[in-house]
Each structure stands twice: as C-alpha cells, then as structure tokens.
Design an enzyme around this catalytic site. Structure first.
Site, PDB file in Angstrom:
ATOM      1  N   TYR A  76       0.817  -1.229   0.000  1.00  0.00           N
ATOM      2  CA  TYR A  76       0.000   0.000   0.000  1.00  0.00           C
ATOM      3  C   TYR A  76       0.844   1.268   0.000  1.00  0.00           C
ATOM      4  O   TYR A  76       0.421   2.289   0.554  1.00  0.00           O
ATOM      5  CB  TYR A  76      -0.922   0.049   1.229  1.00  0.00           C
ATOM      6  CG  TYR A  76      -1.874  -1.106   1.322  1.00  0.00           C
ATOM      7  CD1 TYR A  76      -2.956  -1.220   0.461  1.00  0.00           C
ATOM      8  CD2 TYR A  76      -1.688  -2.103   2.268  1.00  0.00           C
ATOM      9  CE1 TYR A  76      -3.829  -2.286   0.541  1.00  0.00           C
ATOM     10  CE2 TYR A  76      -2.558  -3.179   2.359  1.00  0.00           C
ATOM     11  CZ  TYR A  76      -3.620  -3.256   1.489  1.00  0.00           C
ATOM     12  OH  TYR A  76      -4.483  -4.309   1.563  1.00  0.00           O
TER      13      TYR A  76
ATOM     14  N   TYR B 133     -14.413  -4.833   2.913  1.00  0.00           N
ATOM     15  CA  TYR B 133     -13.048  -5.197   2.495  1.00  0.00           C
ATOM     16  C   TYR B 133     -12.764  -6.595   3.032  1.00  0.00           C
ATOM     17  O   TYR B 133     -12.881  -6.842   4.235  1.00  0.00           O
ATOM     18  CB  TYR B 133     -12.009  -4.202   3.054  1.00  0.00           C
ATOM     19  CG  TYR B 133     -10.607  -4.672   2.767  1.00  0.00           C
ATOM     20  CD1 TYR B 133      -9.991  -4.387   1.541  1.00  0.00           C
ATOM     21  CD2 TYR B 133      -9.914  -5.476   3.681  1.00  0.00           C
ATOM     22  CE1 TYR B 133      -8.730  -4.877   1.249  1.00  0.00           C
ATOM     23  CE2 TYR B 133      -8.655  -5.963   3.396  1.00  0.00           C
ATOM     24  CZ  TYR B 133      -8.072  -5.663   2.185  1.00  0.00           C
ATOM     25  OH  TYR B 133      -6.821  -6.157   1.898  1.00  0.00           O
TER      26      TYR B 133
ATOM     27  N   ASP C 259     -16.640 -12.900   8.114  1.00  0.00           N
ATOM     28  CA  ASP C 259     -15.204 -12.606   8.012  1.00  0.00           C
ATOM     29  C   ASP C 259     -14.788 -11.956   9.331  1.00  0.00           C
ATOM     30  O   ASP C 259     -14.981 -10.761   9.540  1.00  0.00           O
ATOM     31  CB  ASP C 259     -14.955 -11.676   6.822  1.00  0.00           C
ATOM     32  CG  ASP C 259     -13.484 -11.264   6.706  1.00  0.00           C
ATOM     33  OD1 ASP C 259     -12.705 -11.575   7.631  1.00  0.00           O
ATOM     34  OD2 ASP C 259     -13.124 -10.626   5.700  1.00  0.00           O
TER      35      ASP C 259
ATOM     36  N   LYS D 103      -5.041 -12.781  11.351  1.00  0.00           N
ATOM     37  CA  LYS D 103      -4.542 -11.661  12.157  1.00  0.00           C
ATOM     38  C   LYS D 103      -4.219 -12.055  13.611  1.00  0.00           C
ATOM     39  O   LYS D 103      -3.155 -12.587  13.879  1.00  0.00           O
ATOM     40  CB  LYS D 103      -5.540 -10.503  12.123  1.00  0.00           C
ATOM     41  CG  LYS D 103      -5.563  -9.791  10.763  1.00  0.00           C
ATOM     42  CD  LYS D 103      -6.192  -8.431  10.863  1.00  0.00           C
ATOM     43  CE  LYS D 103      -6.318  -7.760   9.518  1.00  0.00           C
ATOM     44  NZ  LYS D 103      -5.112  -7.128   9.054  1.00  0.00           N
TER      45      LYS D 103
HETATM   46  N1  PMP Z   1     -10.672  -9.626   5.960  1.00  0.00           N
HETATM   47  C1  PMP Z   1     -10.654  -8.544   6.746  1.00  0.00           C
HETATM   48  C2  PMP Z   1     -11.892  -8.144   7.481  1.00  0.00           C
HETATM   49  C3  PMP Z   1      -9.485  -7.792   6.876  1.00  0.00           C
HETATM   50  O1  PMP Z   1      -9.477  -6.704   7.647  1.00  0.00           O
HETATM   51  C4  PMP Z   1      -8.325  -8.198   6.175  1.00  0.00           C
HETATM   52  C5  PMP Z   1      -7.006  -7.438   6.255  1.00  0.00           C
HETATM   53  N2  PMP Z   1      -7.046  -6.155   6.627  1.00  0.00           N
HETATM   54  C6  PMP Z   1      -8.402  -9.332   5.377  1.00  0.00           C
HETATM   55  C7  PMP Z   1      -9.591 -10.037   5.297  1.00  0.00           C
HETATM   56  C8  PMP Z   1      -7.205  -9.823   4.604  1.00  0.00           C
HETATM   57  O2  PMP Z   1      -6.249 -10.302   5.477  1.00  0.00           O
HETATM   58  P1  PMP Z   1      -4.713 -10.417   5.031  1.00  0.00           P
HETATM   59  O3  PMP Z   1      -4.194  -9.018   4.980  1.00  0.00           O
HETATM   60  O4  PMP Z   1      -4.077 -11.221   6.114  1.00  0.00           O
HETATM   61  O5  PMP Z   1      -4.692 -11.097   3.711  1.00  0.00           O
END
Ligand code: PMP
Length: 424
Positions: free
Chosen positions: A16, A144, A236, A265
């Site tokens: 980014y 997202y 998610d 995460k």
């Molecule tokens: N889903 C959500 C809700 C996220 O916040 C993120 C990353 N910010 C992702 C999926 C993607 O995760 P990664 O960056 O580990 O690929």
C-alpha cells in the site's frame, strides 16, 4: 557503505505504499509490550496493534518460548496425508470457543486465503449438490475482505480494486442494515436467493472500509433471512475475531450464527502468519463423497504450519486468562468515555466505539482513503511517541490488550492535542 534504509529503498516494495514521493521508512529494531522501537532508540506506542494483529504485546515471552520449542521439534511438514499435534489441538480449541456449532477447521496462512477458502467452499457446496443457479455472492457495500482476486471480488469496488474491476466476479452488493433499509434488504435476499450461494460480511465493524460500525440486532435479522433462504452465511472475523469487539468473536452478538467463519490476524497473537476457515457440518457434508471431483482441491504450502499453530495455542492460553478479558473490558469502557470526550470536538465526526476499537472521521466526516490527512496525522503522532495510521481521514485506535490505561490515555491525549491544534 549503504545504510539499511538506503538498501530498503533499493530492494523493497512495501504494501500500500507509493514509490513517489518516496516515503522515508522507519527502521524498527525492537518490539516490547505495547511499544515498538526504531534504530535511534525512539519508542512508539503501537496503538493499532501493527495492522490489527498484535493481541498481547510485542515480544511476549510465553508465545516466544512456545514458538522456539515448536521450531526445535517440528517446524513444518506437508499437511496433505500428514498431521501433527499443534494443528489438531488448535482445531479442537478453536471449535470449542467459536460461536455456533462449527465442526471443521481448514487452515491457510493469511486473511485473504481464509476468505478465499470460505467463498470456494460455499460455491462448491452448491456445485457438489448439482445446483447450478446458486452462483452469486452477496456482500456489503464498503466491505473489504482481502487483496487476492476472490477476496477482492467480494470487497466493494474501491481504490484497492480499480485496476482489476473487469476481472472480478459478479457480486450483489447491499448496504449495511439500518432501521430504515432492513425490510428492503430482507426482501431482496428473499427474492434473489435462488441465485445466491452465500453472503459474506464483516460482523459489526467494517475494518479497512473505514471502521464503520453497524447494529448487531439488524445483522441478526438479515442473517436469519439468509438462513431461511438457505444462503450460506460467511462471517469474516479476520479483524473482529479474538476479542476485538469486546467479546471473543463479533458473531457472538447475533443470535443467528454463520455457517463459515474466517480467521487470521490475531489468531497467533500477531506473531506468525496463519489463516483458518471454520465450517459447520452442513458445509462439510457437501464434501462427504467418494466422487473425487467433489473434493475440496485447495491447499497452501504452509497450511497449518506447526510453529504458527503452536503460537496460536499460546495466544489462546493468554486470551482466556481472566486478566486479559479484564483488560479487554477496561479498554472497552475507556474507549466509550473517549468517544464522549472527542465528540465535543467539531473536527471529530461520528465518534464511535465497539469493544477495543475506537474511531472517528476527521473533519469532513466523509470517508476518503486517499486523503493526505492520514500521513499528516501519523507524522504528528510519531513525533509524540504514538503510532497511528488513519485509514484516509478515519482516525482509529485498536490497541494490544496489554496496553496500560495510562498508555491508552496518552494515545487519547495526543489525538486531542492534534484536534485542538488544528482548531487553533
Ligand atoms: N478480511 C478482513 C476483514 C481484513 O481486515 C483483512 C485485512 N485487513 C483481510 C480479510 C485480509 O487479510 P490479510 O491481509 O491477512 O490477507
């Protein structure tokens, strides 16, 4: 001789991050508790948990020890045809704590892949039953879900996806529920459901879309409609999982539980890369066939990496301690009172909090990821020993659970200082 920072500029492409104007990277040499430290000995309070991953603080000795021991015993092994204790124990423990009655864990190695796996499972679920019409996915506007093509497809179209829009599969986007639109949303689900395979959503908080928060009761109504229309529900929880919203998982706030949950995460306390997708028996049953074509043909080299699984088990040990749950409650309460405090400031719009996540929109009140306010605020905070990285003009904090109340107060104080200076 070139410095490390010069070599960084020569050799590394950061996420980014634009090449022009070339940003000066900060060289971090150490992390301890809530702090990260640069090569000049400056310490910064990590108020966003290093991209929302660090739960118990940096350099936690308990997790470090478990990682070390696991690395000596078994650092990696192919996970097709083989298995190992850390993966088995972690799956068992995750299924015990995850909301609803989920029955299987599929491992991967990041949030985007956890989402890819869930979408592919949901689509193949219908395919395995010979259902050819249910091929579309329902998702929220402003969502997202990751940066791979599948996870980009189910994310709202934005600056993140602009260059690839013609390559993304069709998704039905709906607004997050409000008292005004919930009836319309439920009608839409009912009317379109015979072509919809699955609904994917970030429960309660849309993270990268600007920390937008919405109501659990209304989410529940929507989920209940999806369920009665046989639409597979995918939560998610990559960001919201593991205590972020005040409870262990945001899906706990809604009575209707998802069929699939995506995790990453915080799963390892932010120490190792790991993704996991949990599914219920309905999904697993769709793959219980001796027809080889009905197999889930998906896997990654580092699926269920033993060191990552050991780190996740250690993180769960810490997360389930009373002291950690108390810290989460304390941060939650403190955030709520900061929402009140900061709301008095005219340039802090829509101040909001959900558990350990607190956010407001600076000045315009309209989310704008490309706003240059973000880098200005980050620079201001860093000079005062606090690390924040606003999403455009949305300023948010998401501290590690080990953050002391006086440290959290310092983060708030620096935010208030910025807002006041800006008004002067
Ligand atoms: N889903 C959500 C809700 C996220 O916040 C993120 C990353 N910010 C992702 C999926 C993607 O995760 P990664 O960056 O580990 O690929």
């Amino acid at each position: 001789m070139q410095s490390l920072k010069e070599k960084d500029k020569l050799y590394i492409w950061h996420p980014y991050t634009a090449f022009l104007p070339a940003p000066e990277p900060i060289l971090i040499v150490k992390g301890k508790g809530s702090y990260i430290e640069n090569d000049e000995g400056n310490q910064y309070l990590d108020a966003i948990s290093s991209w929302w991953v660090t739960l118990h603080g940096h350099g936690h000795p308990y997790i470090a020890e478990k990682i070390y021991r696991q690395a000596l015993e078994l650092e990696q092994v192919i996970f097709a045809g083989f298995t190992h204790r850390p993966a088995i124990e972690l799956a068992e423990r995750l299924l015990q704590v995850l909301p609803g009655s989920l029955s299987k864990i599929f491992y991967s190695d990041n949030g985007s892949t956890a989402v890819e796996v869930a979408i592919k499972m949901a689509l193949q679920d219908w395919w395995n039953f010979g259902e050819t019409k249910r091929t579309r996915v329902l998702a929220f506007r402003n969502a997202y879900h990751g940066d791979t093509f599948g996870s980009m497809s189910v994310s709202d179209r934005s600056v993140f996806t602009r260059a690839f829009e013609d390559k993304l599969f069709e998704v039905v986007f709906i607004d997050t529920p409000t008292a005004e639109n919930i009836a319309t949303l439920k009608n839409l689900v009912e009317q379109e459901s015979d072509t919809i395979a699955a609904f994917i959503y970030e429960p309660l908080v849309q993270g990268a879309g600007g920390m937008k928060m919405y109501d659990a009761v209304l989410l529940n109504e929507l989920l209940a409609t999806c369920k009665s229309s046989e639409v597979i529900c995918i939560a998610d929880e990559v960001m919201t999982g593991f205590g972020r919203t005040g409870r262990l998982f945001a899906s706990e706030y809604a009575a209707t539980k998802p069929d699939l949950i995506c995790l990453s995460k915080g799963i390892t306390g932010g120490t190792m890369a790991l993704g996991a997708t949990a599914c219920n028996q309905r999904i697993a049953d769709a793959f219980m066939s001796e027809d080889r074509l009905k197999t889930f043909f998906h896997g990654h080299s580092f699926t269920a990496n033993p060191i990552a699984c050991a780190a996740a088990l250690a993180s769960l040990d810490l997360l389930q301690k009373t002291s950690c749950l108390e810290n989460i409650s304390a941060i939650t309460a403190r955030n709520l009172s900061f929402v009140n405090q900061v709301s008095a400031c005219p340039t802090a719009k829509n101040a909001r909090a959900c558990g350990t996540i607190m956010a407001f929109d600076y000045d315009s009140g309209r989310y704008d990821y490309l706003s240059n306010v973000s880098s200005k605020i980050t620079a201001f905070m860093l000079e005062r020993g606090v690390y924040l990285r606003p999403l455009g003009n949305t300023v948010y904090i998401m501290p590690p659970y080990c953050m002391l109340m006086e440290e959290l107060d310092r983060v708030y104080a620096v935010i208030v200082e910025y807002l006041k200076l800006d008004r002067a």
